[in-house]
Design an enzyme around this catalytic site. Structure first.
Site, mmCIF file in Angstrom:
data_model
loop_
_atom_site.group_PDB
_atom_site.id
_atom_site.type_symbol
_atom_site.label_atom_id
_atom_site.label_comp_id
_atom_site.label_asym_id
_atom_site.label_seq_id
_atom_site.Cartn_x
_atom_site.Cartn_y
_atom_site.Cartn_z
ATOM 1 N N ASP A 160 -77.952 3.142 16.687
ATOM 2 C CA ASP A 160 -78.546 2.580 17.906
ATOM 3 C C ASP A 160 -79.200 3.673 18.753
ATOM 4 O OD1 ASP A 160 -79.207 0.680 19.765
ATOM 5 O OD2 ASP A 160 -77.220 0.553 20.663
ATOM 6 N N HIS A 215 -88.080 5.365 15.689
ATOM 7 C CA HIS A 215 -87.630 4.808 14.396
ATOM 8 C C HIS A 215 -87.904 5.794 13.262
ATOM 9 C CE1 HIS A 215 -86.517 1.140 16.288
ATOM 10 N NE2 HIS A 215 -87.749 0.736 16.548
ATOM 11 N N LEU A 273 -71.483 8.132 -4.333
ATOM 12 C CA LEU A 273 -71.441 7.518 -2.997
ATOM 13 C C LEU A 273 -72.107 6.153 -3.097
ATOM 14 C CD1 LEU A 273 -71.306 7.794 0.254
ATOM 15 C CD2 LEU A 273 -73.651 8.597 0.067
HETATM 16 C C1 FPP Z 1 -81.735 0.971 16.831
HETATM 17 O O1 FPP Z 1 -82.604 1.503 17.744
HETATM 18 C C2 FPP Z 1 -82.158 0.996 15.449
HETATM 19 C C3 FPP Z 1 -82.704 -0.051 14.733
HETATM 20 C C4 FPP Z 1 -83.109 -1.353 15.278
HETATM 21 C C5 FPP Z 1 -82.909 0.033 13.321
HETATM 22 C C6 FPP Z 1 -82.548 1.316 12.627
HETATM 23 C C7 FPP Z 1 -83.641 1.611 11.724
HETATM 24 C C8 FPP Z 1 -83.942 2.794 11.178
HETATM 25 C C9 FPP Z 1 -83.092 4.006 11.368
HETATM 26 C C10 FPP Z 1 -85.166 2.946 10.390
HETATM 27 C C11 FPP Z 1 -85.384 2.091 9.196
HETATM 28 C C12 FPP Z 1 -84.258 1.824 8.267
HETATM 29 C C13 FPP Z 1 -84.143 2.204 6.940
HETATM 30 C C14 FPP Z 1 -83.078 1.592 6.064
HETATM 31 C C15 FPP Z 1 -85.033 3.203 6.322
HETATM 32 P P1 FPP Z 1 -83.152 0.556 18.873
HETATM 33 O O2 FPP Z 1 -84.574 0.235 18.585
HETATM 34 O O3 FPP Z 1 -82.259 -0.637 19.027
HETATM 35 O O4 FPP Z 1 -83.039 1.497 20.107
HETATM 36 P P2 FPP Z 1 -82.886 1.076 21.649
HETATM 37 O O5 FPP Z 1 -81.594 0.312 21.765
HETATM 38 O O6 FPP Z 1 -82.853 2.386 22.340
HETATM 39 O O7 FPP Z 1 -84.082 0.244 21.975
#
Ligand code: FPP
Length: 252
Positions: free
Chosen positions: A26, A43, A137
């Site tokens: 997150d 991201h 893993l």
């Molecule tokens: C949270 O940050 C993260 C996500 C919604 C998705 C996580 C995705 C990745 C790390 C990239 C793609 C995944 C793969 C499998 C390659 P947020 O956008 O909720 O952050 P915020 O709460 O600060 O808005």
């Protein structure tokens, strides 16, 4: 009485890495906003943190790493952000699959596959098929995943078996439910980590996390590194897991 009487140092064998670590990644958006960058950049840096997490998990002897990459609720985000995330996920599989396979990583995807972009579906199927015999893993990617939806799916499958006369409803127990979850065959998570300071499960592994230790880290996901993973594991070792019972010390 010394401090070690209250909190004796765990024996070396107790210091082994938890077998299954699950992470709610997150804070990508907030990481970017805090730097005046577009959320997409958060991201993109999140994917780099994900690569580090997989490498470090393997090196630390973790056997299963589950990452929450896209929830069933994430579809309500702006279309552009969803497109950015889908592109990153496709690129990750295309660019990293061969390396993951070489490193002995087994890839498993949990979540609803209905209605997914056909290219993503193809990549997911390819990743699972190529790596199915690896055992260093297991990397479980929760994609289009929701814990409640997963339990609903299990309930439907069990009800169908009962209706067809193949299952006696009186015989249904926790093992029956587990056998119908998408995580069947995997150990329950020992440790669930969430970054960005939020203290919520957000529909992640609801059944499986019943006895997991929950560690919240005050950093955004793109900053998650080896030290952060080790810190969460140390915190895990400081906890006394009781699984609803008493500890050895309390029983003595
Ligand atoms: C949270 O940050 C993260 C996500 C919604 C998705 C996580 C995705 C990745 C790390 C990239 C793609 C995944 C793969 C499998 C390659 P947020 O956008 O909720 O952050 P915020 O709460 O600060 O808005």
């Amino acid at each position: 009485m010394s401090i070690s009487d209250i909190a004796p140092a765990p024996a070396d064998e107790d210091r082994a890495a938890p077998a299954h670590v699950a992470i709610i990644m997150d804070g990508n958006g907030r990481w970017a906003t805090a730097r005046g960058l577009p959320r997409a950049e958060g991201h993109r840096r999140g994917v780099e943190a994900l690569r580090r997490a997989v490498r470090n998990a393997g090196e630390l002897g973790i056997k299963v790493l589950t990452l929450y990459s896209f929830s069933t609720e994430n579809w309500s985000r702006p279309e552009q952000e969803i497109n950015d995330l889908m592109l990153l996920i496709k690129r990750f599989v295309r660019e990293d699959l061969a390396k993951l396979h070489e490193a002995g990583v087994r890839v498993r995807i949990i979540g609803d596959r209905e209605g997914l972009d056909p290219e993503i579906l193809r990549l997911i199927t390819e990743a699972e098929a190529l790596t199915r015999d690896n055992d260093k893993l297991t990397l479980v990617v929760a994609f289009n995943y929701g814990g409640r939806q997963e339990i609903v799916g299990a309930a439907r499958a069990i009800a169908a078996e009962a209706a067809a006369g193949r299952l006696d409803p009186a015989s249904i127990d926790a093992t029956t439910i587990e056998a119908h979850l998408q995580t069947t065959g995997l150990p329950d998570p020992d440790l669930v980590i969430r970054t960005s300071g939020e203290q919520r499960l957000s529909n992640f592994l609801l059944w499986q996390s019943a006895y997991a230790e929950f560690v919240v880290l005050p950093i955004y996901w793109p900053d998650f590194d080896r030290a952060a993973l080790e810190e969460a594991i140390e915190e895990f070792h400081r906890r006394e897991r009781r699984f609803g019972g008493l500890t050895a010390r309390a029983r003595a």
